[in-house]
Structure formats: C-alpha cells, structure tokens
Design an enzyme around this catalytic site. Structure first.
Site, PDB file in Angstrom:
ATOM      1  N   LYS A   3      50.895  31.929  13.475  1.00  0.00           N
ATOM      2  CA  LYS A   3      50.059  33.051  13.899  1.00  0.00           C
ATOM      3  C   LYS A   3      49.196  32.692  15.101  1.00  0.00           C
ATOM      4  O   LYS A   3      48.991  33.526  15.988  1.00  0.00           O
ATOM      5  CB  LYS A   3      49.202  33.562  12.731  1.00  0.00           C
ATOM      6  CG  LYS A   3      48.248  32.531  12.148  1.00  0.00           C
ATOM      7  CD  LYS A   3      47.608  33.058  10.864  1.00  0.00           C
ATOM      8  CE  LYS A   3      46.779  32.007  10.155  1.00  0.00           C
ATOM      9  NZ  LYS A   3      45.733  31.372  10.933  1.00  0.00           N
ATOM     10  N   ARG A 117      53.951  19.624  11.529  1.00  0.00           N
ATOM     11  CA  ARG A 117      53.032  20.001  12.608  1.00  0.00           C
ATOM     12  C   ARG A 117      51.957  18.946  12.832  1.00  0.00           C
ATOM     13  O   ARG A 117      51.357  18.436  11.902  1.00  0.00           O
ATOM     14  CB  ARG A 117      52.396  21.339  12.224  1.00  0.00           C
ATOM     15  CG  ARG A 117      51.135  21.681  12.953  1.00  0.00           C
ATOM     16  CD  ARG A 117      50.722  23.086  12.657  1.00  0.00           C
ATOM     17  NE  ARG A 117      49.746  23.172  11.576  1.00  0.00           N
ATOM     18  CZ  ARG A 117      49.107  24.286  11.258  1.00  0.00           C
ATOM     19  NH1 ARG A 117      49.370  25.408  11.892  1.00  0.00           N
ATOM     20  NH2 ARG A 117      48.224  24.294  10.288  1.00  0.00           N
ATOM     21  N   ARG A 149      46.478  17.652  10.658  1.00  0.00           N
ATOM     22  CA  ARG A 149      45.289  18.319  10.144  1.00  0.00           C
ATOM     23  C   ARG A 149      45.088  17.880   8.706  1.00  0.00           C
ATOM     24  O   ARG A 149      46.060  17.763   7.964  1.00  0.00           O
ATOM     25  CB  ARG A 149      45.506  19.841  10.190  1.00  0.00           C
ATOM     26  CG  ARG A 149      44.722  20.511  11.282  1.00  0.00           C
ATOM     27  CD  ARG A 149      45.135  21.934  11.480  1.00  0.00           C
ATOM     28  NE  ARG A 149      44.906  22.795  10.317  1.00  0.00           N
ATOM     29  CZ  ARG A 149      45.050  24.122  10.338  1.00  0.00           C
ATOM     30  NH1 ARG A 149      45.414  24.716  11.449  1.00  0.00           N
ATOM     31  NH2 ARG A 149      44.820  24.844   9.265  1.00  0.00           N
ATOM     32  N   ARG A 160      46.985  25.608  -0.664  1.00  0.00           N
ATOM     33  CA  ARG A 160      46.630  26.735   0.218  1.00  0.00           C
ATOM     34  C   ARG A 160      47.527  27.942  -0.055  1.00  0.00           C
ATOM     35  O   ARG A 160      47.085  29.082   0.039  1.00  0.00           O
ATOM     36  CB  ARG A 160      46.756  26.309   1.698  1.00  0.00           C
ATOM     37  CG  ARG A 160      45.575  25.445   2.151  1.00  0.00           C
ATOM     38  CD  ARG A 160      45.883  24.672   3.420  1.00  0.00           C
ATOM     39  NE  ARG A 160      46.102  25.512   4.568  1.00  0.00           N
ATOM     40  CZ  ARG A 160      46.706  25.106   5.687  1.00  0.00           C
ATOM     41  NH1 ARG A 160      47.155  23.874   5.782  1.00  0.00           N
ATOM     42  NH2 ARG A 160      46.837  25.911   6.698  1.00  0.00           N
TER      43      ARG A 160
HETATM   44  P1  AMP Z   1      43.742  28.581   9.631  1.00  0.00           P
HETATM   45  O1  AMP Z   1      43.578  27.777  10.871  1.00  0.00           O
HETATM   46  O2  AMP Z   1      43.671  30.073   9.870  1.00  0.00           O
HETATM   47  O3  AMP Z   1      44.954  28.172   8.842  1.00  0.00           O
HETATM   48  O4  AMP Z   1      42.477  28.253   8.694  1.00  0.00           O
HETATM   49  C1  AMP Z   1      42.229  26.941   8.237  1.00  0.00           C
HETATM   50  C2  AMP Z   1      41.230  26.943   7.099  1.00  0.00           C
HETATM   51  O5  AMP Z   1      39.973  27.507   7.533  1.00  0.00           O
HETATM   52  C3  AMP Z   1      41.600  27.790   5.877  1.00  0.00           C
HETATM   53  O6  AMP Z   1      42.477  27.089   5.005  1.00  0.00           O
HETATM   54  C4  AMP Z   1      40.228  28.033   5.250  1.00  0.00           C
HETATM   55  O7  AMP Z   1      39.740  26.866   4.613  1.00  0.00           O
HETATM   56  C5  AMP Z   1      39.370  28.263   6.495  1.00  0.00           C
HETATM   57  N1  AMP Z   1      39.362  29.688   6.898  1.00  0.00           N
HETATM   58  C6  AMP Z   1      39.878  30.223   8.044  1.00  0.00           C
HETATM   59  N2  AMP Z   1      39.706  31.551   8.076  1.00  0.00           N
HETATM   60  C7  AMP Z   1      39.069  31.873   6.912  1.00  0.00           C
HETATM   61  C8  AMP Z   1      38.630  33.098   6.339  1.00  0.00           C
HETATM   62  N3  AMP Z   1      38.830  34.288   6.946  1.00  0.00           N
HETATM   63  N4  AMP Z   1      38.000  33.045   5.131  1.00  0.00           N
HETATM   64  C9  AMP Z   1      37.788  31.874   4.500  1.00  0.00           C
HETATM   65  N5  AMP Z   1      38.195  30.689   4.978  1.00  0.00           N
HETATM   66  C10 AMP Z   1      38.831  30.679   6.173  1.00  0.00           C
END
Ligand code: AMP
Length: 208
Positions: A3, A117, A149, A160
């Site tokens: 995304k 990744r 990461r 997750r």
């Molecule tokens: P992402 O980079 O979008 O995969 O987000 C990485 C991590 O950030 C997620 O696994 C959550 O721990 C946190 N995170 C990102 N966006 C949100 C959100 N909208 N609500 C809660 N936690 C978030």
C-alpha cells in the site's frame, strides 16, 4: 500490502499528499519524541496503537495547509472507532472522502512478501529481496544499511494478521455500506496493481 508503494505513486502522479500513519509513527520512534516513546511497544509487537493517539495525530496532519490539495490516507483508519472519528474530522475540516481502496492479497502471500522485505535505515526505501538476504546489504540510493522492520519477523507478521482480522476487517463492511469501498486484486506486478487502482478510482490507466 504494497500500500505504501502504491500510495507514493499516486502522490507523485496526482500531487496528493501521502499521509502514512505507519511512517509517521516510525519517524516519531526514530526521533525519540514523546509520542515515539509512547507508541514503540505497540508497533514493535504488532499491536495497534490506541485510537485516541492515532486520531489526534491524523487530525493534526490533515489540518495542515498542504492537505488542501488532496491526500491519500495510508494505514488509517484501522478500527471502526477510528473510521467514525475520521468522519467527524472530515465534517470539522469540511473535507470529503472520495473512496476507500482495499488491496486484496492472501495470507500466505502477505507472509511471503513481508518476510522478503527490507528497509533502508537511512532513507526508508523499501527493498524486496526475493528471499536472498545478504548480510550487511546496502541501499543502492543512499548507501545506508538495509534492515528488517522489527514488526516484519514471521511471528509478528502472523500476529499482525490476527489483529487485522479482528480489528480492521470490519471496516470492509463499514465502507461497503457507505458505497465507498473499491476492492483491488493485489496479486501481480506493481504496475498492474497500480493500473487496477487507477481504474478503481475512475481514472484511465494511461494516467501515470
Ligand atoms: P504500517 O506501516 O501501516 O504497516 O503500520 C505499522 C504499524 O504502525 C502497525 O502495525 C501499528 O502498530 C501501527 N499503526 C499504523 N497505523 C495505525 C493505525 N491507524 N492505528 C493503530 N496503529 C497503527
């Protein structure tokens, strides 16, 4: 899945601001801000950060001048509460939600892609290794080290996915009910998926 890369392409081609809550949290963690220290434990174990913190962060960001030209929210909302609060923010700031894209990929594919990744510790570029991870591999753009990461470890990826099923999947119904949801097949090449996203948004695939 993927995304962030797709949102960056939309940003580049349409000038919409890419608002990634994951990137904002990782930046805050790296800078060691008060917010960063508070959210670290949730992000690293693969849990969602509490809704109130997320909603405040997004409200602040969307109030900024640059968002007036349009923006793409990447990774937000992730719970029904966040979506309801987002409706309130849109009303408050007199904004309109044009559409919601759900990129659909199977669980096995997600685990495979995330395990392959790496990200650059310097510029944050995402690199897909195809499974061959050399030790001390470097970024071809800035030369900094490529790292995994903390939340991309296989057991955290699986956790997750469970969090997604329980807390985020209900949003599919939430936005389908509002006739805003557009499902896009996320299997294929980056370009193919980008074309599908453009069509889902009602643009001709020639754009960008
Ligand atoms: P992402 O980079 O979008 O995969 O987000 C990485 C991590 O950030 C997620 O696994 C959550 O721990 C946190 N995170 C990102 N966006 C949100 C959100 N909208 N609500 C809660 N936690 C978030």
């Amino acid at each position: 899945m993927g995304k962030g890369t797709q949102a960056e392409r939309l940003e580049k081609n349409f000038g919409w601001v890419h608002v990634s809550t994951g990137d904002m949290l990782r930046d805050a963690m790296q800078e060691g801000t008060y917010l960063g220290q508070k959210v670290k434990k949730y992000v690293e174990r693969g849990d969602l950060v509490p809704d109130d913190l997320m909603v405040e962060m997004v409200r602040d960001r969307l109030s900024k001048e640059d968002c007036k030209k349009g923006f793409i929210l990447d990774g937000f909302p992730r719970t029904v509460i966040q979506a309801e609060k987002l409706d309130g923010i849109f009303d408050e700031l007199e904004l309109k939600l044009d559409g919601v894209i759900s990129i659909e990929v199977s669980e096995e594919e997600i685990v495979r892609r995330l395990s392959e990744r790496l990200i650059c510790a310097g510029c944050g570029r995402v690199v897909t290794t195809g499974g061959n991870v050399e030790k001390d591999e470097r970024c071809s753009v800035c030369g900094d080290q490529l790292v995994r990461r903390k939340d991309d470890k296989p057991e955290t990826i699986r956790y997750r996915l469970k969090v997604y099923e329980k807390q985020t999947r209900p949003l599919i119904l939430y936005y389908a009910g509002r006739k805003l949801l557009r499902k896009v097949d996320g299997v294929g090449l980056e370009d193919e998926i980008y074309c599908r996203i453009l069509s889902a948004l009602g643009f001709s695939p020639g754009k960008g």
